[in-house]
Design a protein around this motif. Structure first.
Motif, PDB file in Angstrom:
ATOM      1  N   THR A 233       0.865  -1.176   0.000  1.00  0.00           N
ATOM      2  CA  THR A 233       0.000   0.000   0.000  1.00  0.00           C
ATOM      3  C   THR A 233       0.900   1.222   0.000  1.00  0.00           C
ATOM      4  O   THR A 233       1.772   1.364   0.861  1.00  0.00           O
ATOM      5  CB  THR A 233      -0.938   0.017   1.222  1.00  0.00           C
ATOM      6  OG1 THR A 233      -0.170  -0.027   2.430  1.00  0.00           O
ATOM      7  CG2 THR A 233      -1.884  -1.181   1.190  1.00  0.00           C
ATOM      8  N   ASN A 234       0.715   2.075  -1.004  1.00  0.00           N
ATOM      9  CA  ASN A 234       1.602   3.224  -1.214  1.00  0.00           C
ATOM     10  C   ASN A 234       3.066   2.802  -1.284  1.00  0.00           C
ATOM     11  O   ASN A 234       3.958   3.500  -0.787  1.00  0.00           O
ATOM     12  CB  ASN A 234       1.410   4.280  -0.122  1.00  0.00           C
ATOM     13  CG  ASN A 234       0.131   5.075  -0.306  1.00  0.00           C
ATOM     14  OD1 ASN A 234      -0.573   4.927  -1.300  1.00  0.00           O
ATOM     15  ND2 ASN A 234      -0.187   5.930   0.649  1.00  0.00           N
ATOM     16  N   THR A 263      -8.887  12.157  -5.192  1.00  0.00           N
ATOM     17  CA  THR A 263      -7.708  11.297  -5.094  1.00  0.00           C
ATOM     18  C   THR A 263      -7.971  10.161  -4.124  1.00  0.00           C
ATOM     19  O   THR A 263      -8.443  10.380  -3.010  1.00  0.00           O
ATOM     20  CB  THR A 263      -6.489  12.108  -4.612  1.00  0.00           C
ATOM     21  OG1 THR A 263      -6.259  13.196  -5.508  1.00  0.00           O
ATOM     22  CG2 THR A 263      -5.244  11.226  -4.572  1.00  0.00           C
ATOM     23  N   ALA A 264      -7.689   8.932  -4.533  1.00  0.00           N
ATOM     24  CA  ALA A 264      -7.890   7.774  -3.669  1.00  0.00           C
ATOM     25  C   ALA A 264      -6.962   7.863  -2.459  1.00  0.00           C
ATOM     26  O   ALA A 264      -5.832   8.355  -2.565  1.00  0.00           O
ATOM     27  CB  ALA A 264      -7.629   6.490  -4.444  1.00  0.00           C
ATOM     28  N   PHE A 266      -5.240   5.625  -0.966  1.00  0.00           N
ATOM     29  CA  PHE A 266      -3.986   4.896  -1.093  1.00  0.00           C
ATOM     30  C   PHE A 266      -3.987   4.106  -2.399  1.00  0.00           C
ATOM     31  O   PHE A 266      -5.029   3.880  -3.019  1.00  0.00           O
ATOM     32  CB  PHE A 266      -3.743   3.958   0.098  1.00  0.00           C
ATOM     33  CG  PHE A 266      -4.641   2.757   0.147  1.00  0.00           C
ATOM     34  CD1 PHE A 266      -4.222   1.527  -0.331  1.00  0.00           C
ATOM     35  CD2 PHE A 266      -5.912   2.840   0.698  1.00  0.00           C
ATOM     36  CE1 PHE A 266      -5.051   0.413  -0.287  1.00  0.00           C
ATOM     37  CE2 PHE A 266      -6.748   1.734   0.760  1.00  0.00           C
ATOM     38  CZ  PHE A 266      -6.311   0.523   0.272  1.00  0.00           C
ATOM     39  N   THR A 267      -2.789   3.675  -2.789  1.00  0.00           N
ATOM     40  CA  THR A 267      -2.615   2.838  -3.971  1.00  0.00           C
ATOM     41  C   THR A 267      -2.321   1.418  -3.530  1.00  0.00           C
ATOM     42  O   THR A 267      -1.420   1.177  -2.725  1.00  0.00           O
ATOM     43  CB  THR A 267      -1.461   3.354  -4.851  1.00  0.00           C
ATOM     44  OG1 THR A 267      -1.776   4.666  -5.315  1.00  0.00           O
ATOM     45  CG2 THR A 267      -1.245   2.444  -6.044  1.00  0.00           C
ATOM     46  N   GLU A 269      -1.043  -2.236  -4.540  1.00  0.00           N
ATOM     47  CA  GLU A 269      -0.185  -2.877  -5.537  1.00  0.00           C
ATOM     48  C   GLU A 269       0.020  -4.332  -5.142  1.00  0.00           C
ATOM     49  O   GLU A 269       0.243  -4.648  -3.965  1.00  0.00           O
ATOM     50  CB  GLU A 269       1.170  -2.166  -5.619  1.00  0.00           C
ATOM     51  CG  GLU A 269       2.137  -2.755  -6.618  1.00  0.00           C
ATOM     52  CD  GLU A 269       3.491  -2.071  -6.589  1.00  0.00           C
ATOM     53  OE1 GLU A 269       4.358  -2.471  -7.377  1.00  0.00           O
ATOM     54  OE2 GLU A 269       3.679  -1.152  -5.771  1.00  0.00           O
ATOM     55  N   ALA A 282      -2.118  -2.810  -9.893  1.00  0.00           N
ATOM     56  CA  ALA A 282      -1.862  -1.536  -9.224  1.00  0.00           C
ATOM     57  C   ALA A 282      -3.016  -0.596  -9.532  1.00  0.00           C
ATOM     58  O   ALA A 282      -3.383  -0.405 -10.693  1.00  0.00           O
ATOM     59  CB  ALA A 282      -0.535  -0.925  -9.680  1.00  0.00           C
ATOM     60  N   SER A 283      -3.596  -0.017  -8.479  1.00  0.00           N
ATOM     61  CA  SER A 283      -4.710   0.903  -8.672  1.00  0.00           C
ATOM     62  C   SER A 283      -4.958   1.659  -7.382  1.00  0.00           C
ATOM     63  O   SER A 283      -4.679   1.164  -6.283  1.00  0.00           O
ATOM     64  CB  SER A 283      -5.983   0.136  -9.068  1.00  0.00           C
ATOM     65  OG  SER A 283      -7.083   1.020  -9.203  1.00  0.00           O
ATOM     66  N   GLY A 284      -5.494   2.865  -7.515  1.00  0.00           N
ATOM     67  CA  GLY A 284      -5.953   3.601  -6.349  1.00  0.00           C
ATOM     68  C   GLY A 284      -7.205   2.950  -5.784  1.00  0.00           C
ATOM     69  O   GLY A 284      -8.058   2.464  -6.527  1.00  0.00           O
ATOM     70  N   ASN A 286     -10.472   3.437  -3.177  1.00  0.00           N
ATOM     71  CA  ASN A 286     -11.299   4.344  -2.392  1.00  0.00           C
ATOM     72  C   ASN A 286     -11.862   3.643  -1.170  1.00  0.00           C
ATOM     73  O   ASN A 286     -12.124   2.437  -1.198  1.00  0.00           O
ATOM     74  CB  ASN A 286     -12.447   4.899  -3.242  1.00  0.00           C
ATOM     75  CG  ASN A 286     -11.962   5.891  -4.276  1.00  0.00           C
ATOM     76  OD1 ASN A 286     -11.200   6.813  -3.977  1.00  0.00           O
ATOM     77  ND2 ASN A 286     -12.383   5.713  -5.516  1.00  0.00           N
TER      78      ASN A 286
END
Length: 349
Positions: A233-234, A263-264, A266-267, A269, A282-284, A286
């Motif tokens: 995450t991030n 903006t989400a 966190f990302t 991955e 990999a994606s943001g 919500n």
């Protein structure tokens, strides 16, 4: 953010009656006016660098989140200690398989909104450490990991973290503050390598090997494969999934910041390995919503879609395919049995 002191007056006086007042005939009588006993504190809760406050495996055996990571900042020079307390209500629509709230399409409610949220509020205190040294909080933010006296349950709603500041001076007012965090957000990881999509149609690889497509399977090396995954995450390692079998799944839950912008928070991955297969995602992400809007007195909630019988806010599947081949309709694939669940290993927070 600032809170109305009246909301906390009775609670504070009962718990800290030794500091705030005297007990006379089982009634707490304040020694001073309330505004001299309690004040608001300038503490800001930011999402930790990882983008999440907590992560937990969701296999139906665990009960919730055992720890919480907070990133706190303040423009004030604070002394004394800060005692964080998690407060929440209960979502009575929750079931362990996450199917208690919506139909398979994720659009229609199965559970009455009137039973969605408990009237009673529950509180959870930190145990290790039970408090934070106030002078450790800086203007740029410091991270603190708290072990909780009882887990934050998966069916928690209206989650908040309350802060009680006890200054070094025992005669100084007690400071209070509160921050909102998201309700549990669920991600399911599904290993679809037991099927293969050709021109938009899914075929069982087992059936392909047993029929006239055996040569095709060997030529493309599209064998069912177990997957090992690292979850970040991030960009920070958060968990691992080992040996996720073909036709199996894993599910985990996170707590993050409520969605307050485009903006989400966190990302997410995921990078893994399998036989002749390298899954990547990999994606943001919500945050899920499951709480009461006090201004309109209505419940806001996020839909929970179902894929191959597995329900989550984010059902993510990995499968083998070649560039240019159209994915098939995943909803046509058979349901995955609950016994095919793999447990994740938590790395942080």
């Amino acid at each position: 953010f600032p809170v109305h002191l009246s909301d906390y007056a009775a609670y504070i006086q009962v718990i800290f009656r030794g500091k705030l007042g005297d007990e006379v005939d089982n009634i707490v009588v304040a020694r001073k006016p309330l505004n001299e006993l309690i004040t608001t504190i300038d503490i800001t809760t930011e999402t930790p660098n990882s983008g999440i406050y907590a992560l937990a495996n969701h296999s139906g055996q665990e009960t919730g989140f055992n720890n919480l990571k907070l990133k706190l900042s303040s423009t004030e020079a604070l002394g004394g200690i800060i005692a964080p307390v998690v407060s929440h209500h209960i979502n009575y629509c929750y079931t362990n398989d996450l199917k208690g709230e919506f139909n398979v399409g994720g659009q229609d409610r199965l559970c009455a909104a009137s039973t969605y949220r408990s009237n009673e509020s529950f509180s959870i205190a930190a145990t290790q450490p039970s408090s934070i040294l106030a002078n450790s909080i800086t203007t740029t933010g410091t991270e603190h990991t708290l072990n909780l006296s009882t887990p934050i349950p998966f069916n928690a709603t209206d989650l908040k973290v309350e802060y009680y500041h006890f200054p070094d001076d025992p005669t100084a007012p007690i400071g209070i503050g509160v921050s909102d965090i998201s309700e549990p957000t669920y991600t399911a990881v599904i290993n679809n390598t037991d099927y293969y999509s050709i021109s938009g149609v899914y075929y069982s690889i087992e059936e392909m090997l047993a029929g006239d497509m055996e040569a095709y399977v060997h030529d493309k090396k599209i064998y069912p494969t177990a997957i090992d995954l690292t979850i970040k995450t991030n960009g920070i390692p958060a968990a691992t999934i080992g040996g996720l079998p073909a036709g199996g799944y894993a599910r985990f839950a996170v707590l993050t910041s409520p969605n307050e912008s485009t903006t989400a928070p966190f990302t997410l991955e995921m990078v893994g390995t399998g036989t002749n297969f390298t899954p990547r995602f990999a994606s943001g992400i919500n945050a899920a919503i499951a709480q009461l809007d006090s201004t309109t007195n209505t419940i806001s909630y996020s839909f929970l879609p179902t894929l191959r019988g597995i329900t989550a806010h984010y059902p993510i599947y990995f499968e083998q395919t070649r560039l240019g081949i159209v994915y098939g309709d995943v909803s046509t694939l058979p349901v995955i049995a609950p016994a095919n669940q793999t447990v994740i290993t938590q790395v942080q927070p």
